[in-house]
Structure formats: C-alpha cells, structure tokens
Design a protein around this motif. Structure first.
Motif, short mmCIF file in Angstrom:
data_model
loop_
_atom_site.label_atom_id
_atom_site.label_comp_id
_atom_site.label_asym_id
_atom_site.label_seq_id
_atom_site.Cartn_x
_atom_site.Cartn_y
_atom_site.Cartn_z
N ASP A 424 0.83 -1.20 0.00
CA ASP A 424 0.00 0.00 0.00
C ASP A 424 0.87 1.26 0.00
N SER A 425 0.41 2.27 -0.73
CA SER A 425 1.16 3.52 -0.85
C SER A 425 0.23 4.70 -0.59
N PRO A 426 0.77 5.90 -0.45
CA PRO A 426 -0.08 7.06 -0.15
C PRO A 426 -1.11 7.34 -1.25
N ASP A 427 -2.33 7.71 -0.81
CA ASP A 427 -3.37 8.09 -1.77
C ASP A 427 -3.27 9.58 -2.07
N GLU A 428 -4.29 10.10 -2.76
CA GLU A 428 -4.26 11.50 -3.18
C GLU A 428 -4.17 12.46 -2.01
N GLN A 429 -4.67 12.05 -0.87
CA GLN A 429 -4.64 12.91 0.32
C GLN A 429 -3.37 12.68 1.16
N GLY A 430 -2.49 11.81 0.69
CA GLY A 430 -1.27 11.54 1.43
C GLY A 430 -1.42 10.52 2.54
N ARG A 431 -2.57 9.88 2.61
CA ARG A 431 -2.83 8.87 3.63
C ARG A 431 -2.48 7.48 3.07
N VAL A 432 -2.06 6.57 3.95
CA VAL A 432 -1.76 5.20 3.53
C VAL A 432 -2.76 4.27 4.19
N PRO A 433 -3.87 3.95 3.50
CA PRO A 433 -4.93 3.11 4.11
C PRO A 433 -4.63 1.62 3.93
N ASP A 434 -3.71 1.11 4.72
CA ASP A 434 -3.27 -0.29 4.58
C ASP A 434 -4.13 -1.20 5.45
N THR A 435 -5.35 -1.40 5.01
CA THR A 435 -6.33 -2.14 5.82
C THR A 435 -5.95 -3.61 6.01
N ARG A 436 -5.30 -4.21 5.03
CA ARG A 436 -4.94 -5.63 5.18
C ARG A 436 -3.88 -5.81 6.27
N ARG A 437 -2.91 -4.90 6.33
CA ARG A 437 -1.91 -5.00 7.40
C ARG A 437 -2.57 -4.80 8.76
N LEU A 438 -3.44 -3.84 8.86
CA LEU A 438 -4.12 -3.58 10.12
C LEU A 438 -4.90 -4.81 10.56
N GLN A 439 -5.58 -5.45 9.63
CA GLN A 439 -6.34 -6.65 9.98
C GLN A 439 -5.42 -7.80 10.36
N TRP A 440 -4.28 -7.92 9.68
CA TRP A 440 -3.31 -8.96 10.03
C TRP A 440 -2.89 -8.81 11.49
N TYR A 441 -2.55 -7.60 11.88
CA TYR A 441 -2.13 -7.37 13.26
C TYR A 441 -3.27 -7.61 14.24
#
Length: 512
Positions: A424-441
């Motif tokens: 996952d990389s930054p979106d247009e707003q500069g946010r990195v919404p890495d939902t799969r990593r968050l769910q893994w943890y």
C-alpha cells in the motif's frame, strides 16, 4: 527482513514447533481439515493485554542505516553482496536505505508519537570493528551511544541485537561462521558493546535468526556468503551456538545489570498427516529449525534433530563443548510470521536433497531436504497470502507461544519480530490506508492475547518493522513498515496501521 526468502526460512526453520495431536494440545487442534482460519471479531474485541505490556518495533542496521562506508565503518558481507551485479532485485543496495544513520532523531520522534515503549535495533559489527577484530572504532560507538540516549530521552527501552547478518567481510575471508575462531571474536565484540553501552542498554540478544545465518548463508547459498555445503552449515551452526554462550558470559561480566535473551526465528510446524512418521518429522523440524540454539543455551546440548546419530564430528563438536554451550537465557525471544507443514522422508533413499526455492531447500526429491534431518517442509496456502507471499495464519502465534511456554517451564517471552508485507502507498490525500496490514495485526495480536490469558508470560511485542526499509535480496520491492518510506526523498508517512498500533500501545486493547 526479506520475508519470502528469510522469514519463510526462519519460519520454516521455526516452523519447527512440532505441533501434533500428541504434543500437548487437544487432538482436534491439529487436524489439517479443522485448523481455523481468520479470527472472529469477538476475539479481537475482547482481547486485552496486561498493564505494563511493552509495545515496540524492530529494525536492523543494514536495512535502515545507510552510511555504508562512513566514519570508519568496514565492509560487511552484505555490502559485498549488494555491490555484486545480479544479486539483489532491481540492482539496488543498502548504501543509503532509510538513511537512519543521519535521520535517527526523526525516526525516534515518530516512534514516540506512536507511543512505543521498546525499540529492538541492531548494531553493525563492522561499524564497531571494521575488520571484526581489534580496538573499537570510537566513531561507531559514539553513533550508537547517541542513538541509545535519544531512545531513552523518548521513554523508549533500547533493545540491542548485536548481530543482524552484517558480518565483517574480513571475517568471512577468514572462513566465516564455519571457522570456530569466530566464537571468540564475537565474544570480544560483545564485550566491547557491553563495556561502552551497558550502562544504558540492559536488554541484549546476540543474533537475529541464527539458524538462517547458518543455513541460508552456508547450506542454501541464498544469502551472503552464498555457500552451499551442508557440512559448512553444521559447522557454522555450532560456532554460532558457542558464540551465543561466549557472548552471554562476556556481556554479563562487563555489565552486571544486563539481561540476555534471544531473537530466534520460529513458526509452528504441523505434520502433513496424523501418521507417526509425519509427527516425528515435524518434531525433527522443530528441533532443527526452532529450538536448536535454545536447547544449546538452556541445557548445553542439541535437541534430537537428526535421523540416527547426530553428525557431531562434521559439526566440529569437541569434548567439553556441552559446558561451553550452556548459558541459560534470562528470557526467550522469537519471531512469528507464518507456519509450515512437514512430511517425513526418512524411509526413502536420499538422492541429494531438493531444490532451493527462495525460502529454504524444499526437498521434493527422494530422501528429503538433507541426509540427516530427512523431512520435507512446505508453506501451505490454505489461508490468504500477503503481498510478500506468506500465508496469513493468526492461530500459529498462539500455538507457538503456548508450546514454548510449556516446554521451557513458562519463561518470560518477548515477540522479537512479527509483521506482514503489503505494498500500500499514499493516496491523493497523502494517507496510507493499509487495511490488510491492520487486519493482520488485529488477528495475530488477538491470538497472542489469548495465549497470555492462558498463562503465557509474554511481556513485549515488536512489530516488524518501524518503517519500510531495504528487504535484503528483494531490495525495495517489499514493504513491512508501519511507516511508509519514500526512498527517493526519505519522506516518512505513518500508515493507518501505524496510527492504530499507536492507539493499541496506549490502551492495551485492539478495538480502538
């Protein structure tokens, strides 16, 4: 670390927790048809960690520091490897990496912002002793002294791995880890670190993933120095076990307040079938890949990892070595990423072992991986895969932690590395919404909380890793960080998973 290549190896290595219906768990736990998949939300929402639990991250010197030839640092085997064309994906090096040698203050400030209380980092041996022997390079020591002071000022516990794979090239030129002399060289190095930094660092481990150092470097030929000799692997493993104990004694002598533990690669291994042969193979896998060095430290002996008599002569084992190996750990540290499925190959004629697949020697040819352990190991794909190619299997950390707790009389445990690779990389707003990593943890930590509730004495968890970094032979093509690194500008951006992890560190709960 390079997960497909090294975590799986470590996992593979680790996958050894020989978890079978008769290894101390309920029989239905290990029927491959009944192994649970994802963790229910209720378990995540109910998970709680004890007051004082230490939340942290882990890093490694070569993967983040850069400054590969500054301030008197000598050449390491990874410098030599990455500067050799064709060795690293994309032809890149760790010469700059995350430039943390110069930017450590901002990285520590970001860790503080994420409420971290422990930072596992490693020291580069050739930065301290450019050729691996002799007087210390004071510029190198001064750097780590400032680094430790910055951690302490931020309220973060400095947790030191003395060796995370970057051997001084000059010592490899002397024979590398198969050369028994390296045990004493390493003890001298450990003593230097404890003498100069032991007034502030009280948590030490000698090696990151010693099995991988020996196997990937000297048997599989996948990591520097890229040798492929099983006898060299056995010699290297014995030298590392001796060095572990000699470093233990050197650190304790120089720093009475020091505590000494480990950072082993481990992952649960499940027998392919319920047959006696496959269960025995999983037990050998556990012995060789998970607890080989742990048994050496705790009991002064090697576990039953081999079919038939152990090849002690090939290992270079000498009379009295059992006394040298013995150095009981104050706590046990190990990694978790995924699991392994193990099958027996002892009744087949050995025809030279399998082919190297990028994770370990996957022995599909008759006879198994090698002529001594005689098993086949595979990473299953029943669960989803991360972008780095590892199966997502949260239940594994529960099985691993409870197995080690039971077998070693409920020691204090630290999870020294644990994480997942997603791109996952930054979106247009500069946010990195890495939902799969968050769910893994969320799911892995829920299983860890369950192990603690069932009596495991786990006091710390270190996420791999603080920020995206150089991923060994995979270069910059894998991202494990809680912080996104733009390797061109060195700009850091905290990912959604990092912000969540920071809230977990304050609340000791996962539903935040």
């Amino acid at each position: 670390m390079n997960r497909r290549e090294f975590a799986t190896c470590s996992i593979a290595a680790a996958a050894g927790v020989a978890l079978s219906p008769r290894s101390g768990y309920a029989a239905d736990t290990f029927s491959t048809a009944q192994i649970p998949g994802s963790v229910p939300d209720s378990l995540v929402n109910e998970a709680r960690f004890p007051e004082g639990f230490l939340w942290g991250t882990a890093t490694a010197s070569y993967q983040v520091e850069g400054a590969w030839n500054e301030d008197g640092k000598g050449e390491s085997i990874w410098d030599r490897f990455t500067h050799t064309p064709g060795k690293v994906r994309g032809g890149v090096t760790g010469d700059v990496a995350c430039d943390q040698y110069h930017l450590y203050a901002q990285d520590i400030a970001m860790a503080k912002r994420l409420n971290q209380k422990s930072q596992r980092f490693s020291i580069s041996w050739p930065r301290i002793q450019p050729t691996g022997v002799g007087a210390p390079n004071m510029k190198g020591l001064d750097h780590y002294s400032r680094f430790v002071d910055a951690l302490l000022a931020a309220g973060i516990r400095p947790w030191c791995t003395m060796y995370h794979w970057d051997l001084p090239q000059a010592l490899e030129d002397r024979g590398g880890w198969p050369n028994r002399d390296l045990a004493n060289y390493f003890a001298d190095y450990a003593g230097i670190l404890a003498k100069h930094l032991g007034d502030r660092i009280t948590v030490w481990a000698p090696f990151n993933m010693p099995w991988a150092i020996a196997f990937m470097g000297y048997a599989a030929g996948a990591a520097p120095p890229c040798r492929s000799s099983f006898s060299d692997f056995l010699k290297a493993a014995h030298t590392l076990a001796l060095a572990q104990a000699e470093a233990h004694r050197a650190v304790k002598a120089a720093s009475p307040q020091a505590t000494f533990g480990s950072a082993y690669e481990m992952a649960p291994a499940y027998p392919k079938t319920d047959s006696e042969d496959d269960r025995a193979a999983a037990a050998r896998y556990h012995a060789m890949n998970n607890v080989f060095f742990l048994e050496a430290a705790m009991h002064g002996r090697y576990p039953k990892a081999f079919v038939g008599e152990p090849p002690y002569e090939m290992m270079g084992f000498k009379v009295g070595d059992e006394k040298l190996l013995y150095a009981p750990l104050d706590w046990v540290g190990f990694h978790y990423y995924t699991r392994r499925i193990v099958a027996d190959a002892s009744k087949e004629k050995f025809l030279g072992g399998g082919n190297f697949s990028g994770t370990e020697i996957e022995s599909n040819s008759p006879g198994g991986r090698d002529p001594y352990t005689r098993f086949r190991a595979a990473m299953p794909t029943e669960g989803p895969l991360t972008d780095s190619g590892l199966e997502v299997w949260p239940r594994g950390i529960y099985d691993l932690v409870t197995q080690i707790s039971k077998d070693y009389n409920h020691p204090i445990i630290e999870i020294t590395e644990s994480g997942c690779g997603y791109l996952d990389s930054p979106d247009e707003q500069g946010r990195v919404p890495d939902t799969r990593r968050l769910q893994w943890y969320r799911e892995v930590l829920a299983e860890l909380a369950r192990a603690i509730a069932d009596g495991a004495r786990v006091r710390a968890y270190h996420a791999w890793t603080l920020l995206d970094n150089f991923q060994w032979a995979e270069g910059y093509t894998e991202r494990y960080g809680l912080i996104y690194t733009d390797f061109r500008s060195q700009k850091r951006t905290i990912k959604d998973s990092g912000l969540w992890y920071g809230r977990v560190a304050v609340s000791n709960r996962l539903d935040v």
